[in-house]
Write a protein that holds these residues in place. Structure first.
Motif, PDB file in Angstrom:
ATOM      1  N   HIS A  84       0.767  -1.174  -0.075  1.00  0.00           N
ATOM      2  CA  HIS A  84       0.132   0.007  -0.002  1.00  0.00           C
ATOM      3  C   HIS A  84       0.864   1.315  -0.090  1.00  0.00           C
ATOM      4  N   GLU A  85       1.861   1.301   0.666  1.00  0.00           N
ATOM      5  CA  GLU A  85       2.808   2.505   0.922  1.00  0.00           C
ATOM      6  C   GLU A  85       3.171   2.933  -0.428  1.00  0.00           C
ATOM      7  N   HIS A  86       3.635   1.968  -1.411  1.00  0.00           N
ATOM      8  CA  HIS A  86       4.110   2.156  -2.666  1.00  0.00           C
ATOM      9  C   HIS A  86       3.200   2.545  -3.739  1.00  0.00           C
ATOM     10  N   LEU A  87       2.025   2.298  -3.601  1.00  0.00           N
ATOM     11  CA  LEU A  87       0.884   2.374  -4.648  1.00  0.00           C
ATOM     12  C   LEU A  87       0.756   3.812  -5.539  1.00  0.00           C
ATOM     13  N   GLY A  88       0.991   4.809  -4.559  1.00  0.00           N
ATOM     14  CA  GLY A  88       0.860   6.176  -4.958  1.00  0.00           C
ATOM     15  C   GLY A  88       2.001   6.663  -6.012  1.00  0.00           C
ATOM     16  N   GLU A  89       3.393   6.327  -5.574  1.00  0.00           N
ATOM     17  CA  GLU A  89       4.379   6.637  -6.194  1.00  0.00           C
ATOM     18  C   GLU A  89       4.419   5.713  -7.933  1.00  0.00           C
ATOM     19  N   MET A  90       4.045   4.447  -7.385  1.00  0.00           N
ATOM     20  CA  MET A  90       3.995   3.512  -8.677  1.00  0.00           C
ATOM     21  C   MET A  90       2.991   3.871  -9.692  1.00  0.00           C
ATOM     22  N   GLN A  91       1.731   4.363  -9.238  1.00  0.00           N
ATOM     23  CA  GLN A  91       0.755   4.720 -10.048  1.00  0.00           C
ATOM     24  C   GLN A  91       1.242   5.856 -10.855  1.00  0.00           C
ATOM     25  N   TYR A  92       1.830   6.915 -10.206  1.00  0.00           N
ATOM     26  CA  TYR A  92       2.217   8.140 -10.738  1.00  0.00           C
ATOM     27  C   TYR A  92       3.263   7.750 -11.915  1.00  0.00           C
ATOM     28  N   ALA A  99       1.174  -0.183 -17.213  1.00  0.00           N
ATOM     29  CA  ALA A  99       1.312  -1.302 -16.307  1.00  0.00           C
ATOM     30  C   ALA A  99       0.036  -1.257 -15.579  1.00  0.00           C
ATOM     31  N   LEU A 100      -0.530  -2.290 -14.957  1.00  0.00           N
ATOM     32  CA  LEU A 100      -1.726  -2.229 -13.816  1.00  0.00           C
ATOM     33  C   LEU A 100      -1.109  -2.648 -12.583  1.00  0.00           C
ATOM     34  N   ILE A 101      -1.415  -1.894 -11.442  1.00  0.00           N
ATOM     35  CA  ILE A 101      -0.784  -2.064 -10.248  1.00  0.00           C
ATOM     36  C   ILE A 101      -1.801  -2.902  -9.175  1.00  0.00           C
ATOM     37  N   LEU A 102      -1.864  -3.635  -8.239  1.00  0.00           N
ATOM     38  CA  LEU A 102      -2.770  -4.189  -7.405  1.00  0.00           C
ATOM     39  C   LEU A 102      -2.044  -4.043  -6.094  1.00  0.00           C
ATOM     40  N   PRO A 103      -2.691  -3.824  -5.135  1.00  0.00           N
ATOM     41  CA  PRO A 103      -2.416  -3.756  -3.723  1.00  0.00           C
ATOM     42  C   PRO A 103      -2.193  -4.940  -3.168  1.00  0.00           C
TER      43      PRO A 103
END
Length: 189
Positions: A84-92, A99-103
């Motif tokens: 969860h803590e990396h989701l924002g940075e990765m999505q940006y 690429a799709l990002i899943l928590p």
């Protein structure tokens, strides 16, 4: 499902085994795996999967760099599993490459639906890219033919219809494309 292969990139063998079993049950024909980003890069030189599943973080990097490196070199769908803590940075950083990002923790149903979506999206994009490449080639061929035609008008004092017919006839007589004839004309002047 009749799916192709999958590449699982994960530094934990227990998670690889679980993901591999799950994906093979879904009909993926082959499930290769890599323990690091660098190993994954090497594998992708020899193996073109339908789907790439990356469980972040990896031994040698977070996983963002790997996705950015491989996104334009593969037609595979790419899913990144992240804390969860990396989701924002990765999505940006990764939204531009598709690429799709899943928590994490992973919900298996959502993972499987996302896998289908990722693979189908990339297939659609590949189809559009092929269409675009074909159109671009046809436009460029047309430009070459037009250039040659106007060169004949200018140098050989032909009318535009005569020059057009000359290129067509020469292509038929020599059994090559009009573009080849046009390139020969341009090369000779």
């Amino acid at each position: 499902m009749g799916a192709g292969g999958i590449l699982i990139v994960c530094s934990r063998p227990d998670v690889i085994k679980e993901l591999r079993t799950l994906m093979l049950q879904q009909g993926y024909s082959a499930a290769e795996y890599s323990l690091s980003a660098n190993e994954a890069r090497r594998k992708l030189d020899m193996f073109e999967p339908e789907l790439i599943l990356i469980n972040s973080p990896l031994q040698d990097e977070l996983g963002i760099e790997l996705v950015l490196d491989i996104a334009d070199k593969t037609d595979a769908g790419i899913i990144l599993l992240a804390k969860h803590e990396h989701l924002g940075e990765m999505q940006y950083k990764l939204e531009k490459v598709g690429a799709l990002i899943l928590p994490k923790p992973i919900n298996k149903t959502i993972l499987l639906q996302t896998a289908k979506f990722a693979a189908n999206s990339r297939k659609s994009l590949r189809g559009l890219k092929l269409q675009n490449d074909d159109l671009e080639k046809r436009i460029n061929d047309r430009k070459v033919i037009e250039k040659a035609k106007w060169l004949l008008v200018e140098k050989m004092n032909m009318s535009e219809p005569q020059a057009h017919r000359y290129i067509q006839k020469r292509a038929m007589d020599t059994r090559v494309s009009q573009v080849k004839v046009a390139e020969e004309i341009l090369a000779s002047y």
